[in-house]
Design a protein around this motif. Sequence first.
Motif, PDB file in Angstrom:
ATOM      1  N   LEU A  99      28.558 -30.848  -4.911  1.00 57.51           N
ATOM      2  CA  LEU A  99      29.187 -30.394  -6.155  1.00 57.51           C
ATOM      3  C   LEU A  99      29.038 -31.397  -7.291  1.00 57.51           C
ATOM      4  CD1 LEU A  99      32.481 -28.443  -5.424  1.00 57.51           C
ATOM      5  CD2 LEU A  99      30.399 -27.665  -6.556  1.00 57.51           C
ATOM      6  N   SER A 100      29.094 -32.686  -6.955  1.00 57.02           N
ATOM      7  CA  SER A 100      28.962 -33.689  -8.026  1.00 57.02           C
ATOM      8  C   SER A 100      27.527 -33.737  -8.562  1.00 57.02           C
ATOM      9  CB  SER A 100      29.382 -35.070  -7.520  1.00 57.02           C
ATOM     10  OG  SER A 100      28.570 -35.427  -6.437  1.00 57.02           O
ATOM     11  N   LEU A 101      26.573 -33.174  -7.804  1.00 59.96           N
ATOM     12  CA  LEU A 101      25.167 -33.146  -8.247  1.00 59.96           C
ATOM     13  C   LEU A 101      24.822 -31.850  -8.973  1.00 59.96           C
ATOM     14  CD1 LEU A 101      23.499 -34.454  -4.937  1.00 59.96           C
ATOM     15  CD2 LEU A 101      24.086 -35.786  -6.979  1.00 59.96           C
ATOM     16  N   LEU A 102      25.752 -30.889  -8.932  1.00 60.35           N
ATOM     17  CA  LEU A 102      25.484 -29.551  -9.475  1.00 60.35           C
ATOM     18  C   LEU A 102      25.926 -29.476 -10.933  1.00 60.35           C
ATOM     19  CD1 LEU A 102      24.569 -26.627  -8.573  1.00 60.35           C
ATOM     20  CD2 LEU A 102      26.983 -26.175  -8.107  1.00 60.35           C
ATOM     21  N   THR A 103      25.085 -28.858 -11.766  1.00 57.25           N
ATOM     22  CA  THR A 103      25.446 -28.680 -13.184  1.00 57.25           C
ATOM     23  C   THR A 103      26.607 -27.695 -13.309  1.00 57.25           C
ATOM     24  OG1 THR A 103      23.762 -26.957 -13.232  1.00 57.25           O
ATOM     25  CG2 THR A 103      23.134 -29.077 -14.129  1.00 57.25           C
ATOM     26  N   ALA A 104      27.397 -27.819 -14.366  1.00 58.24           N
ATOM     27  CA  ALA A 104      28.387 -26.779 -14.674  1.00 58.24           C
ATOM     28  C   ALA A 104      27.589 -25.508 -14.977  1.00 58.24           C
ATOM     29  CB  ALA A 104      29.231 -27.188 -15.865  1.00 58.24           C
ATOM     30  N   GLY A 105      27.972 -24.390 -14.392  1.00 55.94           N
ATOM     31  CA  GLY A 105      27.179 -23.161 -14.516  1.00 55.94           C
ATOM     32  C   GLY A 105      26.162 -23.024 -13.400  1.00 55.94           C
ATOM     33  N   GLY A 106      26.024 -24.083 -12.585  1.00 59.68           N
ATOM     34  CA  GLY A 106      25.104 -24.034 -11.443  1.00 59.68           C
ATOM     35  C   GLY A 106      25.674 -23.152 -10.335  1.00 59.68           C
ATOM     36  N   MET A 107      24.763 -22.660  -9.485  1.00 59.33           N
ATOM     37  CA  MET A 107      25.148 -21.677  -8.464  1.00 59.33           C
ATOM     38  C   MET A 107      25.152 -22.301  -7.066  1.00 59.33           C
ATOM     39  SD  MET A 107      25.216 -18.945 -10.483  1.00 59.33           S
ATOM     40  CE  MET A 107      25.643 -17.840  -9.155  1.00 59.33           C
ATOM     41  N   VAL A 108      26.056 -21.799  -6.221  1.00 57.97           N
ATOM     42  CA  VAL A 108      26.062 -22.161  -4.803  1.00 57.97           C
ATOM     43  C   VAL A 108      25.871 -20.878  -3.997  1.00 57.97           C
ATOM     44  CG1 VAL A 108      27.358 -23.195  -2.897  1.00 57.97           C
ATOM     45  CG2 VAL A 108      27.730 -24.015  -5.243  1.00 57.97           C
ATOM     46  N   VAL A 109      24.954 -20.918  -3.041  1.00 57.57           N
ATOM     47  CA  VAL A 109      24.803 -19.812  -2.088  1.00 57.57           C
ATOM     48  C   VAL A 109      25.025 -20.407  -0.696  1.00 57.57           C
ATOM     49  CG1 VAL A 109      23.244 -18.067  -1.138  1.00 57.57           C
ATOM     50  CG2 VAL A 109      23.162 -18.612  -3.585  1.00 57.57           C
ATOM     51  N   ALA A 110      25.831 -19.738   0.119  1.00 60.41           N
ATOM     52  CA  ALA A 110      26.111 -20.231   1.472  1.00 60.41           C
ATOM     53  C   ALA A 110      25.814 -19.119   2.463  1.00 60.41           C
ATOM     54  CB  ALA A 110      27.567 -20.675   1.578  1.00 60.41           C
ATOM     55  N   ASP A 111      24.964 -19.418   3.464  1.00 61.71           N
ATOM     56  CA  ASP A 111      24.541 -18.385   4.420  1.00 61.71           C
ATOM     57  C   ASP A 111      25.459 -18.385   5.648  1.00 61.71           C
ATOM     58  OD1 ASP A 111      22.953 -16.294   5.217  1.00 61.71           O
ATOM     59  OD2 ASP A 111      21.266 -17.512   5.866  1.00 61.71           O
ATOM     60  N   ASN A 112      25.492 -17.265   6.334  1.00 59.42           N
ATOM     61  CA  ASN A 112      26.150 -17.107   7.658  1.00 59.42           C
ATOM     62  C   ASN A 112      27.665 -17.227   7.612  1.00 59.42           C
ATOM     63  OD1 ASN A 112      23.459 -19.133   8.342  1.00 59.42           O
ATOM     64  ND2 ASN A 112      23.494 -17.088   9.209  1.00 59.42           N
ATOM     65  N   LEU A 113      28.284 -16.886   6.485  1.00 59.75           N
ATOM     66  CA  LEU A 113      29.736 -17.097   6.395  1.00 59.75           C
ATOM     67  C   LEU A 113      30.533 -16.117   7.258  1.00 59.75           C
ATOM     68  CD1 LEU A 113      30.376 -18.074   2.669  1.00 59.75           C
ATOM     69  CD2 LEU A 113      29.758 -19.486   4.636  1.00 59.75           C
ATOM     70  N   LEU A 114      29.903 -15.042   7.734  1.00 53.38           N
ATOM     71  CA  LEU A 114      30.630 -14.097   8.587  1.00 53.38           C
ATOM     72  C   LEU A 114      30.147 -14.136  10.036  1.00 53.38           C
ATOM     73  CD1 LEU A 114      30.981 -11.102   6.084  1.00 53.38           C
ATOM     74  CD2 LEU A 114      32.684 -12.825   6.681  1.00 53.38           C
ATOM     75  N   ARG A 115      29.062 -14.862  10.306  1.00 59.02           N
ATOM     76  CA  ARG A 115      28.579 -15.093  11.680  1.00 59.02           C
ATOM     77  C   ARG A 115      28.579 -13.812  12.514  1.00 59.02           C
ATOM     78  NH1 ARG A 115      25.200 -19.003  12.884  1.00 59.02           N
ATOM     79  NH2 ARG A 115      26.088 -20.724  14.020  1.00 59.02           N
ATOM     80  N   GLY A 116      27.840 -12.810  12.063  1.00 60.52           N
ATOM     81  CA  GLY A 116      27.715 -11.567  12.829  1.00 60.52           C
ATOM     82  C   GLY A 116      29.036 -10.851  13.017  1.00 60.52           C
ATOM     83  N   GLY A 117      30.019 -11.110  12.165  1.00 60.31           N
ATOM     84  CA  GLY A 117      31.327 -10.454  12.257  1.00 60.31           C
ATOM     85  C   GLY A 117      32.369 -11.279  12.995  1.00 60.31           C
ATOM     86  N   ARG A 118      31.942 -12.369  13.654  1.00 59.33           N
ATOM     87  CA  ARG A 118      32.891 -13.133  14.477  1.00 59.33           C
ATOM     88  C   ARG A 118      33.939 -13.859  13.642  1.00 59.33           C
ATOM     89  NH1 ARG A 118      28.052 -14.049  16.998  1.00 59.33           N
ATOM     90  NH2 ARG A 118      27.789 -16.135  16.147  1.00 59.33           N
ATOM     91  N   VAL A 119      33.561 -14.253  12.425  1.00 57.47           N
ATOM     92  CA  VAL A 119      34.517 -14.995  11.581  1.00 57.47           C
ATOM     93  C   VAL A 119      35.710 -14.100  11.237  1.00 57.47           C
ATOM     94  CG1 VAL A 119      34.827 -16.063   9.313  1.00 57.47           C
ATOM     95  CG2 VAL A 119      32.811 -16.600  10.688  1.00 57.47           C
ATOM     96  N   ALA A 120      35.448 -12.843  10.923  1.00 62.10           N
ATOM     97  CA  ALA A 120      36.552 -11.922  10.625  1.00 62.10           C
ATOM     98  C   ALA A 120      37.300 -11.549  11.895  1.00 62.10           C
ATOM     99  CB  ALA A 120      36.004 -10.674   9.938  1.00 62.10           C
ATOM    100  N   ALA A 121      36.559 -11.356  13.002  1.00 65.28           N
ATOM    101  CA  ALA A 121      37.202 -10.970  14.256  1.00 65.28           C
ATOM    102  C   ALA A 121      38.164 -12.050  14.743  1.00 65.28           C
ATOM    103  CB  ALA A 121      36.144 -10.706  15.316  1.00 65.28           C
ATOM    104  N   ALA A 122      37.877 -13.291  14.382  1.00 59.49           N
ATOM    105  CA  ALA A 122      38.734 -14.407  14.812  1.00 59.49           C
ATOM    106  C   ALA A 122      40.036 -14.443  14.029  1.00 59.49           C
ATOM    107  CB  ALA A 122      37.985 -15.730  14.642  1.00 59.49           C
ATOM    108  N   ALA A 123      40.212 -13.541  13.061  1.00 60.80           N
ATOM    109  CA  ALA A 123      41.401 -13.579  12.198  1.00 60.80           C
ATOM    110  C   ALA A 123      42.693 -13.436  12.988  1.00 60.80           C
ATOM    111  CB  ALA A 123      41.303 -12.482  11.141  1.00 60.80           C
ATOM    112  N   ALA A 124      42.641 -12.680  14.057  1.00 60.24           N
ATOM    113  CA  ALA A 124      43.867 -12.440  14.819  1.00 60.24           C
ATOM    114  C   ALA A 124      44.314 -13.693  15.563  1.00 60.24           C
ATOM    115  CB  ALA A 124      43.648 -11.302  15.796  1.00 60.24           C
TER     116      ALA A 124
END
Length: 238
Positions: A161-186
């Motif tokens: 973040l300290s290297l990123l310009t204001a207005g710069g974009m972040v993309v993060a892959d695999n945040l739901l891990r095939g649905g397991r991240v949401a399934a772990a909610a319980a």
Amino acid sequence: MPDILTDVTSEYLASMEPPADDLVAEMETHAAEDGIPIASRSVATLQAILARGTDADRALEFGTAIGYSTLHVARTGTDVVTTEVDGERIDAAVDYLERDGIDVTVTDDPTTIDAEPTGDGTVFIVEGPALETVPRLDGPFDLVFLDAIKSEYEEYLAESLSLLTAGGMVVADNLLRGGRVAAAAADTETEDIEAEYGSSVAALREFNEVFVDHDALEAVITPQGDGTGVAVKTSDAP
Ligand SMILES: C[S@@+](CC[C@H](N)C(=O)[O-])C[C@H]1O[C@@H](n2cnc3c(N)ncnc32)[C@H](O)[C@@H]1O
């Protein structure tokens, strides 16, 4: 394993993906045959769209693999600095990128990388663990792609973040891990989630909270690909 989308929707979205040229198709086949994890074509294309749309000069990628998403971004004319620990994958990435006419430098010393954009989509691959590489890099960057070790995403975000310009974009892959991240909610206890779903799912649940609540970001998590975070840096504060 739970899925993010229904089969019908997944198949429909796959049919709507941009067509693959010969090199992209060859890389996808290579990744599938050798079990190398790469971004979906739609997520690689999303990065290219963001790079073009923001007129990004430089992108920072965590996890090169064989250079699949690197290729998509470099083709827009954005320079890419990308980190990878696996020498065989680096060799494959260099081969694919050079076959596409992209200038590639491989180094184990990130301090040798000039922060001045080349304007022609040059790629710099830094061999070594991302968390050792990134603190030694000079910014600024306009686009960051988080895609290496899932349990390190929070540190990747903090370091970049300290290297990123204001207005710069972040993309993060695999945040739901095939649905397991949401399934772990319980399972509210972190230890329970780790035991049932694995440490990366537990770490991603924590990362997702940090990502969407971050003071310096406006962020969303979308069901694209394997769950894709997209954010813009809204302030100069890291
Ligand atoms: C999901 S793959 C990257 C895919 C690539 N971004 C793409 O979409 O084409 C993650 C890569 O991170 C690499 N990796 C693992 N540990 C790493 C580390 N500590 N630092 C940098 N890369 C690492 C792995 O070898 C793997 O090739």
